[in-house]
Design an enzyme around this catalytic site. Structure first.
Site, PDB file in Angstrom:
ATOM      1  N   CYS A   2       0.824  -1.265   0.054  1.00 31.66           N
ATOM      2  CA  CYS A   2       0.031  -0.020  -0.024  1.00 31.66           C
ATOM      3  C   CYS A   2       0.828   1.234   0.011  1.00 31.66           C
ATOM      4  O   CYS A   2       2.270   1.229   0.046  1.00 31.66           O
ATOM      5  CB  CYS A   2      -0.747  -0.039   1.334  1.00 31.66           C
ATOM      6  SG  CYS A   2      -1.697  -1.504   1.517  1.00 31.66           S
ATOM      7  N   ARG A  37       1.361   1.791  -5.996  1.00 33.63           N
ATOM      8  CA  ARG A  37       1.766   0.656  -4.923  1.00 33.63           C
ATOM      9  C   ARG A  37       0.599  -0.016  -4.477  1.00 33.63           C
ATOM     10  O   ARG A  37       0.648  -0.851  -3.694  1.00 33.63           O
ATOM     11  CB  ARG A  37       2.298   1.588  -3.494  1.00 33.63           C
ATOM     12  CG  ARG A  37       3.745   2.130  -3.771  1.00 33.63           C
ATOM     13  CD  ARG A  37       3.986   2.912  -2.334  1.00 33.63           C
ATOM     14  NE  ARG A  37       4.297   1.985  -1.436  1.00 33.63           N
ATOM     15  CZ  ARG A  37       5.393   1.353  -1.080  1.00 33.63           C
ATOM     16  NH1 ARG A  37       6.387   1.443  -2.075  1.00 33.63           N
ATOM     17  NH2 ARG A  37       5.612   0.444  -0.170  1.00 33.63           N
ATOM     18  N   TRP A  84      -3.615  -1.863  -1.455  1.00 28.94           N
ATOM     19  CA  TRP A  84      -3.565  -3.362  -2.308  1.00 28.94           C
ATOM     20  C   TRP A  84      -4.168  -4.134  -1.218  1.00 28.94           C
ATOM     21  O   TRP A  84      -3.271  -4.813  -0.438  1.00 28.94           O
ATOM     22  CB  TRP A  84      -2.275  -3.414  -2.722  1.00 28.94           C
ATOM     23  CG  TRP A  84      -2.025  -4.657  -3.738  1.00 28.94           C
ATOM     24  CD1 TRP A  84      -2.931  -4.676  -4.865  1.00 28.94           C
ATOM     25  CD2 TRP A  84      -1.323  -5.694  -3.881  1.00 28.94           C
ATOM     26  NE1 TRP A  84      -2.467  -6.112  -5.473  1.00 28.94           N
ATOM     27  CE2 TRP A  84      -1.463  -6.552  -4.566  1.00 28.94           C
ATOM     28  CE3 TRP A  84      -0.205  -6.026  -2.831  1.00 28.94           C
ATOM     29  CZ2 TRP A  84      -0.788  -7.563  -4.903  1.00 28.94           C
ATOM     30  CZ3 TRP A  84       0.363  -7.192  -3.100  1.00 28.94           C
ATOM     31  CH2 TRP A  84       0.180  -7.980  -4.169  1.00 28.94           C
ATOM     32  N   ASN A 110       0.985  -0.081   5.997  1.00 29.20           N
ATOM     33  CA  ASN A 110       1.396  -0.756   4.869  1.00 29.20           C
ATOM     34  C   ASN A 110       1.989  -2.057   5.586  1.00 29.20           C
ATOM     35  O   ASN A 110       2.862  -1.874   6.207  1.00 29.20           O
ATOM     36  CB  ASN A 110       2.201  -0.036   4.061  1.00 29.20           C
ATOM     37  CG  ASN A 110       2.751  -0.975   2.934  1.00 29.20           C
ATOM     38  OD1 ASN A 110       2.357  -1.779   2.459  1.00 29.20           O
ATOM     39  ND2 ASN A 110       3.837  -0.587   2.362  1.00 29.20           N
ATOM     40  N   GLY A 111       1.381  -3.328   5.082  1.00 30.18           N
ATOM     41  CA  GLY A 111       2.090  -4.362   5.694  1.00 30.18           C
ATOM     42  C   GLY A 111       1.287  -5.412   5.793  1.00 30.18           C
ATOM     43  O   GLY A 111       0.126  -5.372   5.478  1.00 30.18           O
ATOM     44  N   GLU A 497      11.873 -12.935 -20.020  1.00 32.84           N
ATOM     45  CA  GLU A 497      11.547 -11.519 -19.718  1.00 32.84           C
ATOM     46  C   GLU A 497      10.555 -11.116 -20.747  1.00 32.84           C
ATOM     47  O   GLU A 497       9.614 -10.500 -20.221  1.00 32.84           O
ATOM     48  CB  GLU A 497      12.547 -10.843 -19.403  1.00 32.84           C
ATOM     49  CG  GLU A 497      12.448  -9.361 -19.288  1.00 32.84           C
ATOM     50  CD  GLU A 497      11.850  -8.905 -17.953  1.00 32.84           C
ATOM     51  OE1 GLU A 497      11.574  -9.824 -17.165  1.00 32.84           O
ATOM     52  OE2 GLU A 497      11.372  -7.868 -17.927  1.00 32.84           O
ATOM     53  N   LYS A 501       6.685  -9.819 -19.556  1.00 32.94           N
ATOM     54  CA  LYS A 501       6.371  -8.390 -20.002  1.00 32.94           C
ATOM     55  C   LYS A 501       4.837  -8.653 -20.705  1.00 32.94           C
ATOM     56  O   LYS A 501       3.863  -7.906 -20.326  1.00 32.94           O
ATOM     57  CB  LYS A 501       7.207  -7.714 -20.821  1.00 32.94           C
ATOM     58  CG  LYS A 501       8.418  -7.446 -20.326  1.00 32.94           C
ATOM     59  CD  LYS A 501       8.261  -5.985 -19.401  1.00 32.94           C
ATOM     60  CE  LYS A 501       8.417  -5.976 -18.052  1.00 32.94           C
ATOM     61  NZ  LYS A 501       8.873  -6.885 -17.043  1.00 32.94           N
ATOM     62  N   GLU A 504       2.035  -9.861 -18.325  1.00 31.26           N
ATOM     63  CA  GLU A 504       1.753  -8.944 -17.103  1.00 31.26           C
ATOM     64  C   GLU A 504       1.036  -7.596 -17.524  1.00 31.26           C
ATOM     65  O   GLU A 504       0.372  -7.121 -16.675  1.00 31.26           O
ATOM     66  CB  GLU A 504       2.794  -8.632 -16.154  1.00 31.26           C
ATOM     67  CG  GLU A 504       4.076  -7.685 -16.526  1.00 31.26           C
ATOM     68  CD  GLU A 504       4.900  -7.394 -15.690  1.00 31.26           C
ATOM     69  OE1 GLU A 504       4.508  -7.253 -14.659  1.00 31.26           O
ATOM     70  OE2 GLU A 504       6.206  -7.304 -16.018  1.00 31.26           O
ATOM     71  N   HIS A 520      11.604 -31.163 -27.187  1.00 32.05           N
ATOM     72  CA  HIS A 520      11.424 -31.958 -26.015  1.00 32.05           C
ATOM     73  C   HIS A 520       9.945 -31.639 -25.594  1.00 32.05           C
ATOM     74  O   HIS A 520       9.442 -31.761 -24.431  1.00 32.05           O
ATOM     75  CB  HIS A 520      12.217 -31.716 -25.044  1.00 32.05           C
ATOM     76  CG  HIS A 520      13.682 -31.763 -25.320  1.00 32.05           C
ATOM     77  ND1 HIS A 520      14.217 -33.143 -25.359  1.00 32.05           N
ATOM     78  CD2 HIS A 520      14.701 -31.059 -25.575  1.00 32.05           C
ATOM     79  CE1 HIS A 520      15.296 -33.051 -25.841  1.00 32.05           C
ATOM     80  NE2 HIS A 520      15.991 -31.699 -25.970  1.00 32.05           N
ATOM     81  N   LYS A 619       3.379  -2.687  -7.880  1.00 32.44           N
ATOM     82  CA  LYS A 619       5.038  -2.296  -7.896  1.00 32.44           C
ATOM     83  C   LYS A 619       5.840  -3.063  -7.186  1.00 32.44           C
ATOM     84  O   LYS A 619       6.839  -3.592  -7.631  1.00 32.44           O
ATOM     85  CB  LYS A 619       5.329  -0.841  -7.952  1.00 32.44           C
ATOM     86  CG  LYS A 619       6.541  -0.599  -8.385  1.00 32.44           C
ATOM     87  CD  LYS A 619       6.954  -1.056  -9.660  1.00 32.44           C
ATOM     88  CE  LYS A 619       8.444  -0.564 -10.058  1.00 32.44           C
ATOM     89  NZ  LYS A 619       8.500  -1.129 -11.545  1.00 32.44           N
TER      90      LYS A 619
HETATM   91  C1  AGP Z   1       8.358  -7.237 -13.379  1.00 34.14           C
HETATM   92  O1  AGP Z   1       7.801  -6.417 -14.625  1.00 34.14           O
HETATM   93  C2  AGP Z   1       7.492  -7.216 -11.992  1.00 34.14           C
HETATM   94  N1  AGP Z   1       7.247  -5.655 -11.795  1.00 34.14           N
HETATM   95  C3  AGP Z   1       7.962  -7.852 -10.886  1.00 34.14           C
HETATM   96  O2  AGP Z   1       8.165  -9.229 -11.558  1.00 34.14           O
HETATM   97  C4  AGP Z   1       9.211  -7.458 -10.222  1.00 34.14           C
HETATM   98  O3  AGP Z   1      10.507  -7.592 -11.151  1.00 34.14           O
HETATM   99  C5  AGP Z   1       9.297  -8.350  -9.075  1.00 34.14           C
HETATM  100  O4  AGP Z   1       8.238  -8.559  -8.034  1.00 34.14           O
HETATM  101  C6  AGP Z   1      10.621  -7.828  -8.243  1.00 34.14           C
HETATM  102  O5  AGP Z   1      10.579  -6.611  -7.733  1.00 34.14           O
HETATM  103  P1  AGP Z   1      11.845  -6.098  -7.172  1.00 34.14           P
HETATM  104  O6  AGP Z   1      12.854  -5.963  -8.163  1.00 34.14           O
HETATM  105  O7  AGP Z   1      11.421  -4.756  -6.482  1.00 34.14           O
HETATM  106  O8  AGP Z   1      12.269  -6.880  -6.067  1.00 34.14           O
END
Ligand code: AGP
Length: 624
Positions: A2, A37, A84, A110-111, A497, A501, A504, A520, A619
């Site tokens: 959050c 966040r 969140w 937050n937590g 990666e 992308k 997500e 395989h 994020k």
């Molecule tokens: C990637 O696009 C995502 N935002 C997510 O996988 C992110 O890389 C992952 O949560 C790790 O976050 P960090 O690098 O802040 O630890």
């Protein structure tokens, strides 16, 4: 995860007529900069004349902004929160802030409080009435309980003693409108020192327009801001009540840096920032006079690093993919065994570590719960620990023995792009440094690598000029239901990666695979209904990737190839070719990922997705 903001100010209670920037507007604007966040509900509370006025709304922050339009609460002190959800569905009752039974205390959090149920049952037996399903609410009732016999700071400290898990909290007291309290354990919290006003926030962008002077609250610290006079006093104690020093830092970013600067989305802005941030990050670790790598932060542990006999990289998501690139580089340059582990697995595994193991955690935010837990587990086993991180003062920087910073600046879009390329930059240069220590990298090869690294930003610029062509590919394939990404060696992480992308932000299924794995199993998927993106740049496995492309084509598969400039042969095979400038294979992932980022971005835009805040994601995953 959050977003929290709090402020106590000497501005006119109803806001400055000239700019209408009263405390309430500061809270709303700050939450807007924290919305990445978490954004399923939000709320603010202000205290005035001994009473709280609060507004909450579910959905994006625009709903809360609408709710306060022409109806902004007034006061000189307040808290804001964008949520969140972890406990309790998104609703106004569950939205923060939360209040004591008698509405005398307000709190945002937050937590995750892991032992909240036990505490809630006990407090309910003592007569406390709960209005939400959240874990958070038990904190404000604990404070209320202690505040009957103790001043604000001590009541917060005593309440915290009961809590297990993670929390960054902001607390205010209706009858004490000059006292603002912040505390943190395993969640980020900063204090901003403004002109006759003081802030608390989860992250820097929330308060940047008002001040660049910040205090990074450390683990197990509580800060009390006393605004009884215009010279606000900040008093910091630890959870045992012992006074702590106030270390003031100056933030290098500016408010504009955290805004979109004319791009339609933060993600596109951040993709186009990559030449600059790769340049900044690489030059920080290079001596351009001698074309050598330099890591002054590691001088103190050079002897220990020279004795390392094994390396483990731990991370999550995109940072995990950067770790995979690091594995290839470290094995090649340092001639050491290197493992890469998902932090979420590592923390529960029984890894064999000792003082000759180097554990490197990669994290953009420095707040990812699993990665923090992984590095703490490594420390407990006496391993050497390093962090590669993008956020100064983040939690991981206090857990690792040394932090190597990436200089990507604020990465606001949930989808990580510039953090990724700067992580790869840092991990490759770190590999060269470690290889130098171990004398497995000759000065000649070091100089050659450094020269190629220094030439990379201009090559990234060149790839970015293909943006429109890549947007056309996105348009052509925006309705497919699958994407496959294949590659080998240094570019295999980019297959994962690129798929991440695409998944997500466009919500289209995508899968990354080792090109050599196609026979395989995955080859059975291939038909003419979806494209396979194949990274086939010049390298010693080029011919192998070409034969994998031929296998896909033989099954009527569609192939988009990421190839080296001037490769004419691949044009006879692939349905589409995106060329990147030639560079040594070890550096090629920094170039070949750019088209994959842009392909995912444009596909998401054409599908009308919420590019910067994709559904279900946040994020930084600061809770498990
Ligand atoms: C990637 O696009 C995502 N935002 C997510 O996988 C992110 O890389 C992952 O949560 C790790 O976050 P960090 O690098 O802040 O630890």
């Amino acid at each position: 995860m959050c977003g929290i903001i709090g402020v106590v100010s000497h501005r006119p209670v109803g806001g400055d007529p000239a700019t209408n920037s009263g405390v309430g507007q500061i809270l709303i604007d700050g939450l807007k900069r924290l919305e990445y966040r978490g954004y399923d509900s939000a709320g603010i509370v202000l205290a005035d004349k001994g009473r709280f006025t609060s507004k909450k709304a579910t959905g994006k922050l625009s709903a809360l902004s609408q709710a306060v339009k022409g109806n902004m609460p007034v006061g000189n002190i307040g808290l804001g929160h964008t949520r969140w959800a972890t406990h309790g569905a998104p609703s106004c009752d569950n939205a923060h802030p939360h209040f004591a039974c008698d509405n005398s205390i307000a709190l945002v959090h937050n937590g995750v409080i892991e032992n909240y149920q036990t505490i809630k049952t006990k407090l309910a037996k003592e007569g406390h009435k709960f209005r939400s399903e959240t874990d958070t609410e038990i904190i404000v009732h604990l404070i209320e309980k202690y505040h009957k016999h103790h001043p604000p700071l001590e009541s917060v400290r005593r309440a915290i003693e009961h809590l297990e898990g993670s929390f960054a909290i902001g607390v205010i007291f209706a009858k004490k409108p000059n006292i603002l309290i912040a505390a943190r354990l395993n969640s980020p919290m900063i204090i901003g020192l403004g002109d006759k006003e003081t802030f608390l926030a989860s992250d820097i962008p929330a308060i940047l327009p008002y001040t660049k002077k910040v205090i990074y609250l450390a683990e197990e610290q509580i800060a009390e801001i006393d605004a009884s006079n215009s010279a606000h006093r900040v008093n910091i104690i630890n959870f045992k009540g012992r006074k702590q020093p106030c270390q003031v830092s100056t933030v290098a970013w500016d408010a504009a840096g955290a805004e979109k600067e004319g791009y339609p989305h933060f993600m596109l802005k951040e993709i186009f920032e990559q030449p600059a941030v790769v340049r900044t990050t690489s030059r920080y670790y290079l001596d351009t006079k001698t074309n050598t790598v330099k890591f002054p932060a590691l001088t103190g542990m050079a002897k220990q690093l020279s004795a390392v006999n094994r390396i483990v990289l731990v991370a999550c998501g995109t940072a995990y993919h950067a770790s995979l690139v690091g594995k290839y580089a470290m094995e090649e340059l340092c001639r050491l065994p290197v493992e890469v582990a998902y932090a979420s697995e590592f923390r529960y595994a029984l890894p064999v570590l000792d003082k000759r193991t180097l554990v490197i955690a990669i994290s953009q935010s420095g707040e990812t719960a699993d990665t923090l837990a992984a590095i703490r587990a490594a420390k407990a086993k006496k391993a050497l620990t390093l962090a590669i991180c993008n956020v100064l003062g983040s939690s991981i920087t206090r857990d690792a023995m040394v932090t190597l910073y990436t200089f990507a600046g604020p990465e606001v879009s949930v989808a990580s792009t510039k953090a990724y390329t700067t992580q790869i930059t840092a991990v490759i240069l770190l590999s060269a440094y470690l290889a130098k220590l171990r004398r497995t990298l000759t000065p000649k090869d070091e100089k050659s690598l450094v020269r190629e690294m220094l030439a990379l930003p201009d090559k990234i610029e060149k790839v970015l000029t293909l943006n429109d062509m890549i947007a056309d590919y996105a348009d052509k394939y925006k309705d497919v239901t699958n994407f496959m990404y294949i590659a080998r060696r240094y570019n295999l992480p980019n297959a994962f990666e690129g798929a991440l992308k695409m998944k997500e932000i466009s919500y289209t299924h995508a899968e990354g695979y080792g090109a050599g794995e196609m026979e395989h199993g995955p080859l059975a998927l291939v038909d003419d209904t979806f494209p396979t993106v194949a990274i086939a740049v010049k390298s010693n496995v080029y011919d192998k990737v070409i034969s994998n492309i031929q296998m896909v084509k033989a099954r009527k598969g569609i192939v988009i190839a990421i190839a080296t400039e001037g490769d004419k042969f691949i044009r006879t095979l692939a349905d589409g070719v995106i060329e990147v400038p030639e560079t040594p294979e070890i550096l090629s992932p920094i170039l070949t990922v750019i088209p994959l980022q842009l392909l995912a971005y444009h596909t998401a835009v054409k599908k009308g997705r919420d590019v910067d805040q994709p559904r279900n994601l946040a994020k930084s995953v600061t809770v498990e």
